[in-house]
Enzyme design. Structure first.
Site, short mmCIF file in Angstrom:
data_model
loop_
_atom_site.label_atom_id
_atom_site.label_comp_id
_atom_site.label_asym_id
_atom_site.label_seq_id
_atom_site.Cartn_x
_atom_site.Cartn_y
_atom_site.Cartn_z
N ARG A 1 5.78 6.67 13.96
CA ARG A 1 5.87 7.21 12.61
C ARG A 1 5.33 8.63 12.58
O ARG A 1 4.30 8.93 13.20
CB ARG A 1 5.05 6.35 11.64
CG ARG A 1 5.24 6.73 10.17
CD ARG A 1 4.20 6.08 9.29
NE ARG A 1 2.89 6.70 9.44
CZ ARG A 1 1.75 6.15 9.04
NH1 ARG A 1 1.75 4.95 8.48
NH2 ARG A 1 0.60 6.79 9.21
N HIS B 1 4.68 0.10 0.40
CA HIS B 1 5.41 -0.65 1.43
C HIS B 1 4.51 -1.71 2.05
O HIS B 1 3.29 -1.71 1.88
CB HIS B 1 6.00 0.27 2.50
CG HIS B 1 5.01 1.15 3.20
ND1 HIS B 1 4.49 2.29 2.64
CD2 HIS B 1 4.44 1.04 4.42
CE1 HIS B 1 3.65 2.87 3.48
NE2 HIS B 1 3.58 2.12 4.57
N HIS C 1 0.83 -1.20 0.00
CA HIS C 1 0.00 0.00 0.00
C HIS C 1 0.87 1.25 0.00
O HIS C 1 2.04 1.23 0.37
CB HIS C 1 -0.94 0.02 1.21
CG HIS C 1 -0.23 0.15 2.53
ND1 HIS C 1 0.48 -0.89 3.09
CD2 HIS C 1 -0.11 1.20 3.39
CE1 HIS C 1 1.00 -0.50 4.24
NE2 HIS C 1 0.66 0.77 4.44
N ASP D 1 0.62 5.09 1.71
CA ASP D 1 -0.11 5.68 2.82
C ASP D 1 -1.07 6.77 2.35
O ASP D 1 -0.74 7.60 1.47
CB ASP D 1 0.86 6.29 3.84
CG ASP D 1 1.56 5.23 4.67
OD1 ASP D 1 1.05 4.11 4.79
OD2 ASP D 1 2.65 5.54 5.23
#
Length: 317
Positions: free
Chosen positions: A308, A293, A143, A145
């Site tokens: 993150r 990723h 995917h 983000d």
């Protein structure tokens, strides 16, 4: 006396090759075009750090930098060139505080808040705390983000706070290489096409309607180009993903599903990928415009803790 010359042996009859058919629209073997830099770009040395490639077109470890210290404009510019060229950068044993991690990411823009994921020490820090008994969220799918946003994230900075004894790697795929290697007939079909992205398919797997309904107005479906142009490098990149892309605009649903399945497959090609084995304190900084990723979920019941921060991006074109 008559001498008889032996007759030449009869030519073998060619064997009949049996009919065989494999499904259409698959991934097949063969040499792939693996071009790391935009066409016509010359390789230049780096002057302020060492670059250690981790893959052919994607992924490099950066050595000789302490990310807890402020970046000079010259160092920031050279790191940005490395990001554009390698698409994901790895920094070992940084052990940044959350504030230092945020400060590093802010060199590339304002930070993004994601109300769909667990917050960390501040609203713009996402905490991933995974292990036995923790609330599951699922990132083990290829995917990009937040493509459900009108302006998806420019990039993200991820730090592992706690690592399992084995497993828990993250993989990235180079979507410029994925586009480069599409059949010309597919490129012709998707040139100028747009696709709809929606947050619901990616989150309904672990949140109920009561959590998602209040966010529908904040995140309505959006359209993005199926092939986006990188605003800095100029590379063309495949920009659809399994988590959030629902259909290609104006296309029959069955035809759209079939074409999207083929496009989703492209991230699965190992030649376009890099895989990172984490240690506590490591940092990964990736260009969300150019990559997909996949967080490998192979460590439960052990714990994996990460933070993150994401950098706000611009509207794809």
């Amino acid at each position: 006396m008559t001498i008889t010359t032996p007759a030449a042996p009869a030519a073998p009859v060619p064997a009949q090759l049996r009919e065989a058919r494999i499904p259409e629209d698959g991934l097949y073997e063969g040499r792939r075009l693996l071009r790391r830099l935009p066409e016509g770009t010359e390789e230049r040395p780096y002057e302020h750090f060492e670059v250690v490639p981790q893959g052919r077109t994607i992924g490099a470890e950066i050595r000789g930098i302490d990310l807890s210290r402020p970046l000079t404009p010259v160092l920031r510019e050279e790191l940005n060139r490395a990001l554009l060229e390698w698409k994901v950068l790895f920094f070992r044993a940084q052990h940044l505080t959350s504030e230092a991690q945020r400060a590093f990411a802010r060199n590339w823009g304002e930070l993004e808040v994601n109300p769909l994921l667990a917050g960390g020490s501040s609203p713009d820090v996402v905490l991933f705390d995974k292990g036995a008994g923790t609330t599951p969220t699922f990132e083990n799918v290829w995917h990009t983000d937040v493509t459900f946003r009108e302006k998806p994230a420019l990039g993200a900075v991820l730090q592992l706070r706690e690592v399992p004894p084995s497993g828990g790697d993250t993989m990235w795929a180079d979507m410029a290489a994925a586009y480069d290697n599409l059949p010309q007939s597919v490129k012709d079909r998707i040139d100028g096409a747009t696709a709809v992205h929606d947050f619901i398919p990616g989150f309904i797997r672990f949140y109920g309607p009561e959590r998602l309904v209040p966010l529908q107005d904040e995140f309505p479906p959006v359209e993005h180009p199926v092939v986006r142009t990188h605003p800095e490098s100029g590379r063309r990149m495949l920009f659809v993903n399994t988590s959030f892309t629902t259909h290609i605009t104006g296309m029959d649903r069955a035809e759209s599903d079939r074409l999207l399945r083929f496009l989703f497959q492209q991230a699965h090609v190992p030649e376009y990928q890099v895989r990172f084995r984490w240690q506590a304190g490591d940092i990964a900084f990736w260009d969300n415009r150019a990559t997909q990723h996949y967080a490998v979920d192979d460590y439960v019941p052990h714990r994996r803790v990460a933070e993150r921060v994401a950098i706000a991006g611009d509207r794809p074109y």
